[in-house]
Motif scaffolding. Structure first.
Motif, short mmCIF file in Angstrom:
data_model
loop_
_atom_site.label_atom_id
_atom_site.label_comp_id
_atom_site.label_asym_id
_atom_site.label_seq_id
_atom_site.Cartn_x
_atom_site.Cartn_y
_atom_site.Cartn_z
N LYS A 52 -36.33 -53.38 26.28
CA LYS A 52 -35.32 -53.99 27.16
C LYS A 52 -35.91 -54.25 28.53
O LYS A 52 -35.61 -55.26 29.16
N ARG A 103 -30.11 -51.10 35.47
CA ARG A 103 -28.83 -51.46 34.86
C ARG A 103 -28.43 -52.86 35.30
O ARG A 103 -28.39 -53.15 36.50
N ARG A 123 -24.16 -57.47 32.48
CA ARG A 123 -24.13 -57.33 31.03
C ARG A 123 -22.76 -56.87 30.56
O ARG A 123 -22.16 -55.96 31.15
N ARG A 180 -21.05 -49.02 25.81
CA ARG A 180 -22.50 -49.18 25.82
C ARG A 180 -22.83 -50.56 26.35
O ARG A 180 -22.19 -51.53 25.98
N MET A 210 -20.21 -54.84 28.70
CA MET A 210 -20.16 -53.55 28.06
C MET A 210 -19.24 -53.63 26.85
O MET A 210 -18.22 -54.32 26.87
N THR A 211 -19.58 -52.95 25.79
CA THR A 211 -18.78 -52.99 24.57
C THR A 211 -18.49 -51.57 24.09
O THR A 211 -19.22 -50.62 24.42
N ASN A 231 -34.72 -46.16 22.76
CA ASN A 231 -33.36 -46.18 22.22
C ASN A 231 -32.29 -46.18 23.31
O ASN A 231 -31.10 -46.24 22.99
N LEU A 232 -32.69 -46.13 24.58
CA LEU A 232 -31.70 -46.23 25.65
C LEU A 232 -31.08 -47.63 25.65
O LEU A 232 -31.72 -48.61 25.29
N THR A 233 -29.81 -47.71 26.07
CA THR A 233 -29.16 -49.02 26.12
C THR A 233 -29.58 -49.82 27.34
O THR A 233 -29.37 -51.03 27.40
N ASP A 234 -30.15 -49.15 28.35
CA ASP A 234 -30.61 -49.82 29.57
C ASP A 234 -32.12 -50.03 29.54
O ASP A 234 -32.83 -49.37 28.78
#
Length: 339
Positions: free
Chosen positions: A174, A261, A265, A339, A267-268, A154-157
């Protein structure tokens, strides 16, 4: 040996040893299906759930003479005439029954054999209890491991756990996608490998140092950049030593967590988070998000389909609600929520 549930009609598992010429599987199936609850030893244990032993003749009710059909089946099918059964109960629901038997040739058990039987059963109870505690511990470890892997997923990275040699133990989706791109990072022979030799040596050193920290070395983990053949911004890689509880939860033998990282990418910021945290209206939240992503008020106005004057009015309200005074301060605040 017979494993059965307390009060349950049937046998969970069973095994025999010492009967070289018999058809074990068929005999055990026969016993489980037809004779377990016609066995005086099993009935004795069920009637006295705290009993530790069953010995032939020790109880007038549950004696072989009172269960002629079972005794006849045992004698004819297996050749058993005499019994000494010990019970082990690691939990209230399960009983391990260890039945030692003799034939017409061996005769009844001697006092010395009964003493040895009692001594052996004390060791068997300790072994069964230890095995059950280990099983319970393993279940807890499995639950912790699933929880930790779910956390990484569930990590964004991109995230991997690695062993001391840099070998991948677990990779979230990911990280799998990033490796497939082959843009600076790959996995060769199970080992996470950076395409540039000097960067790869530095990365392997970070993984090794993380392993040494577990053994007491005060230096472990660190950060580095990873060049990308595509010419895009380098990856930012952090190697962090797993804590003892994390290492327990991680699929062994992981010693370090690798976070990758991608600085390219976008970020939003989720608009709904801004409405919940700061009380922004949906329109104000859209302005704040576009300001973070684009940076120019005129472009924000165009993207949202409103006038520049409207955006300026909304921005003043956003400043007030977020307790910021200028655009750069607002963007810095949003960056911490991105994120």
């Amino acid at each position: 040996m017979v494993l059965h549930g307390i009060g349950e009609v049937g046998v969970i598992s069973s095994a025999m040893a010492g009967y070289r010429d018999l058809d074990f599987d068929n005999i055990l199936c026969e016993y489980a299906e037809q004779y377990h609850f016609r066995n005086p030893q099993a009935l004795y244990e069920r009637a006295r759930p705290k009993a530790l032993y069953y010995l032939d003749g020790a109880d007038p009710l549950y004696s072989p003479e009172n269960f002629q059909d079972f005794s006849r089946w045992e004698a004819d099918r297996i050749g058993i005439r005499y019994h000494a059964t010990g019970y082990c109960r690691p939990t209230e629901d399960i009983t391990f029954a260890f039945a030692f038997s003799g034939s017409m040739d061996t005769g009844p058990f001697s006092p010395k054999q009964i003493d040895l039987f009692r001594l052996l059963m004390s060791h068997m109870r300790q072994a069964v209890s230890t095995a059950d505690r280990l099983r319970s511990l393993q279940n807890k470890v499995d639950d912790l491991r699933a929880s930790f892997d779910n956390y990484l997923e569930n990590l964004t990275d991109a995230a991997l756990t690695v062993d001391v040699e840099g070998r991948s133990v677990f990779a979230n989706s990911k990280a799998v996608a990033l490796v497939r791109e082959g843009d600076g990072i790959s996995i060769r022979g199970g080992i996470v490998t950076l395409l540039r030799a000097d960067e790869n040596r530095a990365f392997q050193h970070l993984c090794a140092s993380a392993g040494r920290l577990v053994a007491g070395d005060p230096i472990g983990g660190g950060t580095q950049k990873v060049s990308r053949p595509s010419g895009r911004r380098p990856y930012h890689v952090e190697v962090r030593v797993l804590t003892q509880s994390e290492a327990l939860g991680a699929t062994r033998p992981a010693v370090a967590l690798v976070i990758i990282r991608d600085l390219e990418r976008q970020m939003t910021v989720a608009p709904q988070h801004l409405t919940q945290l700061f009380g922004l209206t949906p329109g104000e939240a859209r302005v704040a998000v576009k300001l973070f992503e684009i940076g120019h008020l005129d472009m924000v106005a165009e993207a949202n389909g409103v006038s520049l004057a409207t955006v300026r009015v909304q921005l003043k309200r956003i400043f007030a609600k977020t307790e910021t005074a200028r655009q750069s301060e607002l963007v810095s605040l949003l960056a911490r929520l991105a994120r």
